[in-house]
Write a protein that holds these residues in place. Structure first.
Motif, PDB file in Angstrom:
ATOM      1  N   PHE A 157       2.328   0.807 -10.231  1.00 32.97           N
ATOM      2  CA  PHE A 157       3.359   0.775  -9.200  1.00 32.97           C
ATOM      3  C   PHE A 157       4.237   2.015  -9.237  1.00 32.97           C
ATOM      4  CE2 PHE A 157       3.361  -4.124  -8.847  1.00 32.97           C
ATOM      5  CZ  PHE A 157       2.301  -4.045  -7.955  1.00 32.97           C
ATOM      6  N   ARG A 158       4.588   2.460 -10.440  1.00 30.74           N
ATOM      7  CA  ARG A 158       5.468   3.624 -10.555  1.00 30.74           C
ATOM      8  C   ARG A 158       4.809   4.888 -10.020  1.00 30.74           C
ATOM      9  NH1 ARG A 158       8.314   5.865 -16.134  1.00 30.74           N
ATOM     10  NH2 ARG A 158       9.416   7.621 -15.165  1.00 30.74           N
ATOM     11  N   ASN A 159       3.534   5.072 -10.289  1.00 28.98           N
ATOM     12  CA  ASN A 159       2.853   6.294  -9.885  1.00 28.98           C
ATOM     13  C   ASN A 159       2.412   6.301  -8.423  1.00 28.98           C
ATOM     14  OD1 ASN A 159       2.386   8.156 -12.391  1.00 28.98           O
ATOM     15  ND2 ASN A 159       2.025   6.084 -13.136  1.00 28.98           N
ATOM     16  N   MET A 160       2.402   5.129  -7.796  1.00 30.86           N
ATOM     17  CA  MET A 160       2.049   5.086  -6.378  1.00 30.86           C
ATOM     18  C   MET A 160       3.285   5.149  -5.484  1.00 30.86           C
ATOM     19  SD  MET A 160       1.225   1.045  -5.713  1.00 30.86           S
ATOM     20  CE  MET A 160       1.718   1.075  -4.009  1.00 30.86           C
ATOM     21  N   LEU A 161       4.482   5.145  -6.086  1.00 31.83           N
ATOM     22  CA  LEU A 161       5.709   5.086  -5.300  1.00 31.83           C
ATOM     23  C   LEU A 161       5.961   6.343  -4.480  1.00 31.83           C
ATOM     24  CD1 LEU A 161       8.447   3.322  -7.469  1.00 31.83           C
ATOM     25  CD2 LEU A 161       7.506   2.596  -5.281  1.00 31.83           C
ATOM     26  N   SER A 162       5.695   7.510  -5.070  1.00 33.73           N
ATOM     27  CA  SER A 162       6.047   8.771  -4.399  1.00 33.73           C
ATOM     28  C   SER A 162       5.435   8.902  -3.010  1.00 33.73           C
ATOM     29  CB  SER A 162       5.663   9.965  -5.271  1.00 33.73           C
ATOM     30  OG  SER A 162       6.472  10.018  -6.422  1.00 33.73           O
ATOM     31  N   PRO A 163       4.108   8.777  -2.860  1.00 34.85           N
ATOM     32  CA  PRO A 163       3.546   8.902  -1.502  1.00 34.85           C
ATOM     33  C   PRO A 163       3.998   7.791  -0.564  1.00 34.85           C
ATOM     34  CG  PRO A 163       1.851   8.226  -3.069  1.00 34.85           C
ATOM     35  CD  PRO A 163       3.041   8.621  -3.870  1.00 34.85           C
ATOM     36  N   VAL A 164       4.231   6.587  -1.098  1.00 35.19           N
ATOM     37  CA  VAL A 164       4.668   5.475  -0.262  1.00 35.19           C
ATOM     38  C   VAL A 164       6.081   5.729   0.261  1.00 35.19           C
ATOM     39  CG1 VAL A 164       5.236   3.019  -0.229  1.00 35.19           C
ATOM     40  CG2 VAL A 164       3.155   3.803  -1.372  1.00 35.19           C
ATOM     41  N   ILE A 165       6.973   6.179  -0.626  1.00 36.07           N
ATOM     42  CA  ILE A 165       8.340   6.487  -0.199  1.00 36.07           C
ATOM     43  C   ILE A 165       8.341   7.647   0.779  1.00 36.07           C
ATOM     44  CG2 ILE A 165      10.564   7.399  -0.995  1.00 36.07           C
ATOM     45  CD1 ILE A 165      10.249   5.756  -3.500  1.00 36.07           C
ATOM     46  N   ASN A 166       7.501   8.627   0.522  1.00 36.01           N
ATOM     47  CA  ASN A 166       7.434   9.787   1.407  1.00 36.01           C
ATOM     48  C   ASN A 166       7.002   9.388   2.814  1.00 36.01           C
ATOM     49  OD1 ASN A 166       7.583  12.447   2.127  1.00 36.01           O
ATOM     50  ND2 ASN A 166       5.632  13.036   1.242  1.00 36.01           N
ATOM     51  N   ILE A 167       5.949   8.604   2.926  1.00 35.21           N
ATOM     52  CA  ILE A 167       5.476   8.206   4.250  1.00 35.21           C
ATOM     53  C   ILE A 167       6.451   7.242   4.909  1.00 35.21           C
ATOM     54  CG2 ILE A 167       4.105   6.190   3.535  1.00 35.21           C
ATOM     55  CD1 ILE A 167       3.148   8.826   6.175  1.00 35.21           C
ATOM     56  N   THR A 168       7.136   6.400   4.106  1.00 39.44           N
ATOM     57  CA  THR A 168       8.137   5.492   4.670  1.00 39.44           C
ATOM     58  C   THR A 168       9.295   6.279   5.260  1.00 39.44           C
ATOM     59  OG1 THR A 168       7.553   3.777   3.055  1.00 39.44           O
ATOM     60  CG2 THR A 168       9.671   3.564   4.169  1.00 39.44           C
ATOM     61  N   GLY A 169       9.733   7.325   4.549  1.00 40.15           N
ATOM     62  CA  GLY A 169      10.794   8.168   5.075  1.00 40.15           C
ATOM     63  C   GLY A 169      10.396   8.839   6.375  1.00 40.15           C
ATOM     64  N   LEU A 170       9.162   9.327   6.435  1.00 38.08           N
ATOM     65  CA  LEU A 170       8.681   9.950   7.668  1.00 38.08           C
ATOM     66  C   LEU A 170       8.590   8.937   8.805  1.00 38.08           C
ATOM     67  CD1 LEU A 170       5.851  12.259   6.261  1.00 38.08           C
ATOM     68  CD2 LEU A 170       8.124  12.938   7.050  1.00 38.08           C
ATOM     69  N   GLN A 171       8.295   7.687   8.470  1.00 35.76           N
ATOM     70  CA  GLN A 171       8.181   6.663   9.502  1.00 35.76           C
ATOM     71  C   GLN A 171       9.524   6.300  10.112  1.00 35.76           C
ATOM     72  OE1 GLN A 171       5.278   5.448  10.879  1.00 35.76           O
ATOM     73  NE2 GLN A 171       4.504   7.127   9.612  1.00 35.76           N
ATOM     74  N   ILE A 172      10.626   6.579   9.402  1.00 35.84           N
ATOM     75  CA  ILE A 172      11.942   6.294   9.974  1.00 35.84           C
ATOM     76  C   ILE A 172      12.143   7.101  11.250  1.00 35.84           C
ATOM     77  CG2 ILE A 172      14.432   6.428   9.597  1.00 35.84           C
ATOM     78  CD1 ILE A 172      13.941   5.908   6.656  1.00 35.84           C
TER      79      ILE A 172
ATOM     80  N   ILE B 100       5.374  -2.292  14.258  1.00 34.29           N
ATOM     81  CA  ILE B 100       3.937  -2.529  14.093  1.00 34.29           C
ATOM     82  C   ILE B 100       3.170  -1.269  13.712  1.00 34.29           C
ATOM     83  CG2 ILE B 100       1.830  -3.095  15.359  1.00 34.29           C
ATOM     84  CD1 ILE B 100       3.351  -5.510  14.394  1.00 34.29           C
ATOM     85  N   VAL B 101       3.395  -0.178  14.418  1.00 39.22           N
ATOM     86  CA  VAL B 101       2.634   1.049  14.145  1.00 39.22           C
ATOM     87  C   VAL B 101       2.943   1.570  12.750  1.00 39.22           C
ATOM     88  CG1 VAL B 101       2.263   3.431  14.835  1.00 39.22           C
ATOM     89  CG2 VAL B 101       2.493   1.666  16.583  1.00 39.22           C
ATOM     90  N   SER B 102       4.227   1.630  12.388  1.00 37.12           N
ATOM     91  CA  SER B 102       4.612   2.103  11.057  1.00 37.12           C
ATOM     92  C   SER B 102       4.131   1.160   9.965  1.00 37.12           C
ATOM     93  CB  SER B 102       6.137   2.267  10.981  1.00 37.12           C
ATOM     94  OG  SER B 102       6.585   3.262  11.880  1.00 37.12           O
ATOM     95  N   LEU B 103       4.150  -0.137  10.243  1.00 38.31           N
ATOM     96  CA  LEU B 103       3.640  -1.116   9.274  1.00 38.31           C
ATOM     97  C   LEU B 103       2.175  -0.833   8.957  1.00 38.31           C
ATOM     98  CD1 LEU B 103       4.323  -4.946   9.407  1.00 38.31           C
ATOM     99  CD2 LEU B 103       2.059  -4.078   8.847  1.00 38.31           C
TER     100      LEU B 103
ATOM    101  N   LEU C  78      -5.904  -1.605  14.293  1.00 41.80           N
ATOM    102  CA  LEU C  78      -5.606  -2.000  15.676  1.00 41.80           C
ATOM    103  C   LEU C  78      -4.127  -1.774  15.991  1.00 41.80           C
ATOM    104  CD1 LEU C  78      -6.833  -3.344  18.223  1.00 41.80           C
ATOM    105  CD2 LEU C  78      -6.082  -5.550  17.276  1.00 41.80           C
ATOM    106  N   GLY C  79      -3.252  -2.155  15.031  1.00 41.32           N
ATOM    107  CA  GLY C  79      -1.809  -2.017  15.252  1.00 41.32           C
ATOM    108  C   GLY C  79      -1.360  -0.583  15.383  1.00 41.32           C
ATOM    109  N   ALA C  80      -2.041   0.329  14.685  1.00 42.55           N
ATOM    110  CA  ALA C  80      -1.669   1.744  14.739  1.00 42.55           C
ATOM    111  C   ALA C  80      -1.957   2.365  16.094  1.00 42.55           C
ATOM    112  CB  ALA C  80      -2.405   2.517  13.646  1.00 42.55           C
ATOM    113  N   SER C  81      -2.727   1.674  16.933  1.00 37.61           N
ATOM    114  CA  SER C  81      -3.118   2.223  18.237  1.00 37.61           C
ATOM    115  C   SER C  81      -2.363   1.603  19.400  1.00 37.61           C
ATOM    116  CB  SER C  81      -4.628   2.019  18.456  1.00 37.61           C
ATOM    117  OG  SER C  81      -5.377   2.503  17.364  1.00 37.61           O
ATOM    118  N   VAL C  82      -1.439   0.703  19.116  1.00 32.51           N
ATOM    119  CA  VAL C  82      -0.747  -0.040  20.173  1.00 32.51           C
ATOM    120  C   VAL C  82       0.539   0.677  20.580  1.00 32.51           C
ATOM    121  CG1 VAL C  82       0.389  -2.211  20.756  1.00 32.51           C
ATOM    122  CG2 VAL C  82      -1.691  -2.235  19.376  1.00 32.51           C
TER     123      VAL C  82
END
Length: 315
Positions: A234-249, A192-195, A138-142
């Motif tokens: 946690f270590r192996n899931m960091l790369s895609p999370v950091i990548n998408i977080t950077g794009l969300q900036i 909200i959308v990036s979250l 829902l938040g991604a559509s607001v």
């Protein structure tokens, strides 16, 4: 790795050059005449021609562009046509305020997004997972500006808990607590959308790692689940999370520009709105250029950080 860093930096240069060209072209083709706005309708043709020559607006398009580009390389963004002050002086102050609001939004969306995603990924199909992912969808559509207006109406106008505009109280200019009060609502509206995006990707990345063969092997050897999660998941899931977080900036920067006008936050968004209204060409060009360059720079830094975490991605 040094070769990958050099390659990424060199690949950014033509992008930055293209950004400058399209920013200048867009503003050049926009309707309206800044000289007419300054002099008014009573100005004589001689006065108009003289002022256009002063600002270099009588030159051909390419001449104007390369002259403007040469000034940018030297760090000179020109003078505001309306304010008659150096653009850099006004822009840096407002850009700092925009970065403050963007940082607040980033802390909210990255912190809560990762926490929600991890909790959902560790217990898929639980009540928390179902509710949080529904709210994330829902938040991604607001739209951020609509959410900003709703938050202002509820928490400022109806409940009176938080201020509705500005960056500080007049009585507490420069107060950190006053700054936090004023930035909370616009930060939440922007985040909200990036979250929602970060939460969903974190959940997906966590579940992918948890279902990997080597994780199943560790489990078969009797390794405690908490140890597996801390050391490997946690270590192996960091790369895609950091990548998408950077794009969300970059997305946050775009959202902040709209939210600033809703909450009268003195940042780049408000400055650009005023400049566009007055057709202040140097201010518009410099403001859009700052935002575009920031987006390109953030993507570059994100790629380099992801490469350091996972060198195999650089080839």
């Amino acid at each position: 790795m040094s070769g990958f860093v050099l390659k990424r930096i060199l690949s950014v240069l033509p992008v930055l050059f293209s950004v400058t060209f399209f920013v200048f072209l867009t503003v050049y083709l926009s309707p309206g005449d800044p000289v007419s706005n300054i002099l008014g309708q009573q100005a004589t043709p001689e006065n108009v021609a003289e002022l256009r020559k002063e600002f270099g607006l009588d030159e051909p398009f390419l001449m104007q562009y390369f002259l403007w580009l040469s000034h940018i390389v030297k760090g000179n963004l020109g003078d505001s046509i309306i304010m008659r002050v150096p653009v850099m002086d006004v822009l840096m102050k407002n850009f700092k305020n925009t970065l403050i609001l963007t940082l607040g939004s980033l802390i909210i969306c990255a912190g809560l997004g990762v926490v929600i995603g991890v909790l959902s990924g560790l217990k898929p199909s639980s009540w928390f997972d179902r509710i949080s992912m529904f709210l994330a969808q829902l938040g991604a559509s607001v739209p951020v500006f609509w959410l900003g207006i709703v938050l202002m109406w509820i928490f400022s106008l109806q409940l009176g808990w938080l201020p509705s505009s500005g960056m500080y109280d007049m009585r507490n200019e420069g107060s950190f607590f006053s700054l936090l009060e004023h930035m909370l609502l616009p930060s939440v509206a922007t985040a909200i959308v990036s979250l929602a995006v970060i939460a969903r990707l974190t959940r997906s990345s966590l579940m992918d790692v948890m279902n990997a063969d080597y994780i199943k092997t560790f489990r078969s050897y009797g390794m405690p689940a908490s140890l597996i999660i801390r050391r490997h998941v946690f270590r192996n899931m960091l790369s895609p999370v950091i990548n998408i977080t950077g794009l969300q900036i970059g997305h946050l920067l775009g959202g902040v520009l709209f939210v600033e006008m809703v909450f009268s936050w003195p940042g780049i968004g408000t400055l650009l709105y005023q400049a566009i209204t007055a057709h202040d060409i140097p201010m518009i060009q410099a403001g859009v250029l700052f935002v575009a360059f920031s987006f390109v720079l953030v993507n570059l830094i994100t790629d380099l950080v992801v490469d350091m975490l996972n060198p195999r991605m650089s080839g």
